[in-house]
Enzyme design. Structure first.
Site, mmCIF file in Angstrom:
data_model
loop_
_atom_site.group_PDB
_atom_site.id
_atom_site.type_symbol
_atom_site.label_atom_id
_atom_site.label_comp_id
_atom_site.label_asym_id
_atom_site.label_seq_id
_atom_site.Cartn_x
_atom_site.Cartn_y
_atom_site.Cartn_z
ATOM 1 N N ASP A 78 0.783 -1.115 0.231
ATOM 2 C CA ASP A 78 -0.079 0.031 -0.033
ATOM 3 C C ASP A 78 0.812 1.490 -0.087
ATOM 4 O O ASP A 78 1.718 1.362 0.827
ATOM 5 C CB ASP A 78 -0.991 -0.111 1.026
ATOM 6 C CG ASP A 78 -2.010 0.929 1.018
ATOM 7 O OD1 ASP A 78 -2.841 0.860 -0.108
ATOM 8 O OD2 ASP A 78 -2.218 2.178 1.690
ATOM 9 N N PHE A 159 5.251 4.770 -13.208
ATOM 10 C CA PHE A 159 3.479 4.618 -13.196
ATOM 11 C C PHE A 159 3.065 5.624 -12.349
ATOM 12 O O PHE A 159 3.979 6.369 -11.560
ATOM 13 C CB PHE A 159 2.972 3.286 -12.862
ATOM 14 C CG PHE A 159 3.433 2.679 -11.617
ATOM 15 C CD1 PHE A 159 4.481 2.257 -11.036
ATOM 16 C CD2 PHE A 159 2.580 2.924 -10.474
ATOM 17 C CE1 PHE A 159 4.887 1.939 -10.030
ATOM 18 C CE2 PHE A 159 2.476 2.737 -9.223
ATOM 19 C CZ PHE A 159 3.811 2.002 -9.032
ATOM 20 N N TYR A 161 2.011 8.724 -10.101
ATOM 21 C CA TYR A 161 2.604 9.933 -10.077
ATOM 22 C C TYR A 161 4.115 9.953 -10.091
ATOM 23 O O TYR A 161 4.591 11.304 -10.187
ATOM 24 C CB TYR A 161 2.212 10.384 -8.662
ATOM 25 C CG TYR A 161 0.895 10.439 -8.145
ATOM 26 C CD1 TYR A 161 0.080 11.616 -8.346
ATOM 27 C CD2 TYR A 161 0.426 9.387 -7.691
ATOM 28 C CE1 TYR A 161 -1.124 11.746 -7.863
ATOM 29 C CE2 TYR A 161 -1.132 9.369 -7.166
ATOM 30 C CZ TYR A 161 -1.701 10.610 -7.305
ATOM 31 O OH TYR A 161 -3.030 10.526 -6.942
HETATM 32 P P1 IMP Z 1 -2.750 1.718 -3.635
HETATM 33 O O1 IMP Z 1 -1.440 1.171 -2.932
HETATM 34 O O2 IMP Z 1 -3.244 0.519 -4.548
HETATM 35 O O3 IMP Z 1 -3.936 2.195 -2.937
HETATM 36 O O4 IMP Z 1 -2.526 2.817 -4.720
HETATM 37 C C1 IMP Z 1 -1.410 3.711 -4.317
HETATM 38 C C2 IMP Z 1 -1.372 4.597 -5.730
HETATM 39 O O5 IMP Z 1 -0.167 5.599 -5.225
HETATM 40 C C3 IMP Z 1 -0.772 4.077 -6.890
HETATM 41 O O6 IMP Z 1 -2.037 3.840 -7.631
HETATM 42 C C4 IMP Z 1 -0.204 5.316 -7.729
HETATM 43 O O7 IMP Z 1 -0.967 6.118 -8.039
HETATM 44 C C5 IMP Z 1 0.360 5.955 -6.200
HETATM 45 N N1 IMP Z 1 1.963 5.240 -6.197
HETATM 46 C C6 IMP Z 1 2.387 4.574 -5.549
HETATM 47 N N2 IMP Z 1 3.774 4.252 -5.622
HETATM 48 C C7 IMP Z 1 4.003 5.008 -6.710
HETATM 49 C C8 IMP Z 1 5.192 4.855 -7.541
HETATM 50 O O8 IMP Z 1 6.244 4.332 -7.178
HETATM 51 N N3 IMP Z 1 5.233 5.812 -8.218
HETATM 52 C C9 IMP Z 1 4.076 6.492 -8.983
HETATM 53 N N4 IMP Z 1 2.924 6.520 -8.157
HETATM 54 C C10 IMP Z 1 3.113 5.537 -6.952
#
Ligand code: IMP
Length: 203
Positions: A78, A159, A161
């Protein structure tokens, strides 16, 4: 009470994510322990609702759900982007800021608009990695990388941000960096280093 350690893990592990970018990065980061990774999407596992209020809480929730549904050890990530001037938002809501279409061009625009002309453009990526086994053994590890936000977005690698995040001490955005360069310093790599050292210590 601290739950028992989930390590060592032999054989395969389920990556409890439906995010192809994350699954790819986690697969690359797991290569050193020679474990076979299969994604929750490949197994057709449902995506649980992220109801906790912290990265660690949501990572554990996802790892536990995937371990229970698959009967195998599971690893969940997460993560998100926390922005100082926005009181830590989008934070645990980072995916939600991209809307139902998971449109990160839109999410980046929203962040930039919310920041306006704020002088403080400091931000950090945070990653919590949770490992859970069906028998209840589990552990969670956190990593961060600090930097600042730039506009307009630059680069089409990575991917989410990545195209607006410039890590401290570097000029290119994560979106412009080769995967190896990002893996050398990212929040996920950082959390992974902690996870792998716990894993190896148990072998
Ligand atoms: P979740 O952890 O699935 O709730 O989503 C976290 C969100 O944070 C992802 O969909 C990305 O948009 C963003 N995110 C997490 N890690 C990265 C990264 O390494 N690069 C860019 N965006 C990130």
């Amino acid at each position: 009470m601290t739950p028992p350690s989930p390590f060592p893990i032999a054989g395969g592990i389920v990556i409890a994510s439906h995010n192809a970018g994350k699954v790819r990065e986690i697969g690359e980061l797991l290569a050193p322990v020679g474990v076979t990774a299969v994604s929750a999407a490949d197994l057709g596992l449902p995506e649980p609702e992220e109801t906790e209020d912290s990265f660690a809480g949501n990572a554990l929730l996802k790892a536990r759900a995937a371990a229970a549904a698959s009967g195998r050890p599971a690893l969940a990530d997460d993560s998100g982007l926390t922005v100082r001037a926005l009181d830590g938002e989008p934070g645990i809501h980072s995916a939600r800021w991209a809307g139902p279409e998971r449109d990160f061009a839109l999410a980046m625009e929203r962040v930039n608009r919310a920041l306006g002309d704020a002088a403080d453009r400091r931000a950090a990526f945070v990653c919590a990695l949770a490992v859970a086994r069906p028998d209840g053994a589990e552990a969670v590890f956190e990593g961060t990388v600090s930097g600042h936000l730039t506009w307009p977005p630059r680069g089409d690698r990575g991917f989410g941000y990545d195209p607006i995040f410039v890590p401290d001490g570097h000029a290119p955005t994560f979106g412009e960096m080769a995967p190896d360069a990002k893996h050398a310093m990212s929040h996920r790599a950082n959390a992974f280093a902690k996870l792998l050292s716990a894993w190896r210590a148990a072998e």
